[in-house]
Design a protein around this motif. Structure first.
Motif, mmCIF file in Angstrom:
data_model
loop_
_atom_site.group_PDB
_atom_site.id
_atom_site.type_symbol
_atom_site.label_atom_id
_atom_site.label_comp_id
_atom_site.label_asym_id
_atom_site.label_seq_id
_atom_site.Cartn_x
_atom_site.Cartn_y
_atom_site.Cartn_z
ATOM 1 N N THR A 221 40.427 30.817 35.685
ATOM 2 C CA THR A 221 41.536 29.852 36.779
ATOM 3 C C THR A 221 40.753 28.587 36.687
ATOM 4 O O THR A 221 39.658 28.353 36.291
ATOM 5 C CB THR A 221 41.596 30.371 37.905
ATOM 6 N N LYS A 222 41.458 27.699 36.793
ATOM 7 C CA LYS A 222 41.083 26.474 37.003
ATOM 8 C C LYS A 222 40.029 26.146 38.061
ATOM 9 O O LYS A 222 39.011 25.385 37.790
ATOM 10 C CB LYS A 222 42.149 25.238 37.253
ATOM 11 N N LYS A 232 39.405 23.684 30.262
ATOM 12 C CA LYS A 232 39.764 24.724 29.310
ATOM 13 C C LYS A 232 39.529 24.703 28.039
ATOM 14 O O LYS A 232 39.571 25.708 27.158
ATOM 15 C CB LYS A 232 41.478 24.749 29.474
ATOM 16 N N GLU A 256 42.706 28.337 32.124
ATOM 17 C CA GLU A 256 43.732 27.273 32.984
ATOM 18 C C GLU A 256 43.362 26.194 33.062
ATOM 19 O O GLU A 256 42.015 26.008 33.581
ATOM 20 C CB GLU A 256 44.106 27.986 34.154
ATOM 21 N N GLY A 260 47.881 23.360 34.871
ATOM 22 C CA GLY A 260 48.364 24.764 34.918
ATOM 23 C C GLY A 260 48.764 25.296 33.868
ATOM 24 O O GLY A 260 48.966 26.581 33.544
ATOM 25 N N CYS A 262 47.723 27.161 30.310
ATOM 26 C CA CYS A 262 46.681 27.935 30.074
ATOM 27 C C CYS A 262 46.427 27.969 28.713
ATOM 28 O O CYS A 262 47.352 28.347 27.825
ATOM 29 C CB CYS A 262 46.858 29.510 30.600
ATOM 30 N N THR A 292 49.699 28.614 24.243
ATOM 31 C CA THR A 292 49.536 28.311 25.413
ATOM 32 C C THR A 292 50.635 28.980 26.347
ATOM 33 O O THR A 292 51.260 29.408 25.596
ATOM 34 C CB THR A 292 49.845 26.845 25.522
ATOM 35 N N ASN A 294 52.463 28.916 30.145
ATOM 36 C CA ASN A 294 52.552 28.030 31.448
ATOM 37 C C ASN A 294 52.304 28.683 32.574
ATOM 38 O O ASN A 294 52.141 28.044 33.583
ATOM 39 C CB ASN A 294 54.321 27.881 31.462
ATOM 40 N N ASP A 295 51.784 30.036 32.573
ATOM 41 C CA ASP A 295 51.260 30.790 33.803
ATOM 42 C C ASP A 295 50.411 31.412 33.595
ATOM 43 O O ASP A 295 50.614 32.317 32.760
ATOM 44 C CB ASP A 295 52.629 31.551 34.584
ATOM 45 N N ILE A 296 49.321 31.230 34.017
ATOM 46 C CA ILE A 296 48.039 32.048 33.569
ATOM 47 C C ILE A 296 48.160 33.619 33.728
ATOM 48 O O ILE A 296 47.617 34.502 33.008
ATOM 49 C CB ILE A 296 46.677 31.661 34.236
ATOM 50 N N TYR A 299 48.902 36.318 31.095
ATOM 51 C CA TYR A 299 47.697 36.817 29.991
ATOM 52 C C TYR A 299 48.051 38.211 29.862
ATOM 53 O O TYR A 299 47.653 38.856 28.661
ATOM 54 C CB TYR A 299 46.357 36.542 30.463
#
Length: 316
Positions: A221-222, A232, A256, A260, A262, A292, A294-296, A299
């Motif tokens: 996560t960031k 990242k 990430e 935002g 990923c 990439t 848009n929402d981690i 995954y």
């Protein structure tokens, strides 16, 4: 062998040459851009030659050049040569389309045509291998600075000559670049240099990676990356820290960014991962690709697709 004559006809036609690569330049992109620039400047000293990219490759040995800053007007006069990428959206400087004519030289699986002339050789481990062959089809030697940049790209994209395809040409190209004066020791010293942050990052990875049905992976996560002092791109580029784990057919990093988005890096020791990356809007090589998210949290979808493709391949 491809007919490379049009490349040199166009170089000789234009007084200004602009060279472009992909976003987040790695060693192959950097080496391709700067190596081609150095070679053209050596053999055509009266030409203006620029290597353009908004990104930075972090492991540049002392004395190696940086990318250039160039105006739109100068690009509009030029021949653009795009290296080491398959699709236009990943250009590190999107102004390549301003040029009068364009050439693409690449080693990735074809994604789209966006240049006037395209030379794609997927049987080469790096773009610098393709470029070295092209240059030596026309010249008897390369200057030492060009050889150094090209060797840097060759060494990094081949994983220090550990990644396929292993061909006679690969090692012949490496030998020739060394014979032309490539500064191998300086390059390797920089590539193997370890800083404290990187060592702590490796320790974190080795203590926290996961395995799901043959897929080894790490999710950053960031907030994780902030604590580790990484971003990242610096994290994603180290996906091979969990390479070739016993019982695993693929390994992945999901990192990430502050925005935002990923970054996803997919690797394998034989299983095709490029179709999975392509399914999520990315691409690359059969065994080394990226995309990439848009929402981690997506995954999990990537891992499920990897597992599904592996299961289907076992059935087939």
């Amino acid at each position: 062998m491809s007919d490379y004559s049009i490349i040199f006809k166009l170089i000789e036609k234009y007084d200004v040459i602009t060279i472009f690569g992909h976003i987040v330049p790695d060693g192959d992109c950097y080496g391709s851009e700067l190596g081609l620039k150095a070679a053209i400047k050596h053999f055509y000293p009266n030409k203006e030659v620029y290597a353009l990219n908004e990104g930075v490759f972090s492991r540049i040995p002392d004395g190696f050049a940086s990318f250039d800053l160039v105006s739109d007007e100068k690009i509009k006069e030029s021949l653009a040569i795009v290296v080491d990428l398959a699709n236009y959206a990943r250009l590190g400087d999107l102004r390549a389309n301003l040029a009068k004519e364009s050439i693409k030289i690449d080693h990735h699986i074809f994604a789209e045509k966006f240049c006037d002339y395209e030379f794609i050789e997927t049987d080469k481990v790096s773009c610098t291998q393709v470029l070295t062959n092209i240059l030596l089809s026309h010249f008897d030697y390369l200057p030492a600075d060009a050889a150094s940049y090209l060797f840097l790209g060759l060494a990094t994209d081949s994983g220090r000559f550990m990644y396929p395809p292993f061909t006679e040409n690969l090692f012949n190209v490496a030998a020739k670049l060394v014979s032309f004066g490539a500064c191998v020791k300086e390059i390797y010293d920089k590539l193997y240099e370890v800083d404290p942050e990187s060592l702590r990052f490796k320790a974190y990875v080795y203590q926290n990676f996961s395995i799901d049905a043959g897929v080894a992976y790490m999710v950053f996560t960031k907030e994780d990356l902030e604590k580790l002092g990484m971003n990242k791109n610096s994290a994603g580029s180290q996906v091979n820290l969990i390479a070739n784990l016993k019982g695993c057919f693929a390994w992945c990093f999901f990192a990430e960014g502050d925005d935002g988005i990923c970054r996803v890096e997919l690797r394998s020791n034989g299983h095709p991962v490029q179709p999975i990356a392509k399914k999520f809007g990315g691409g690359g090589h059969i065994q080394a690709s990226g995309c990439t998210l848009n929402d981690i949290n997506d995954y999990k979808k990537v891992i499920e697709e990897l597992k599904k493709s592996y299961e289907q391949r076992m059935v087939d």
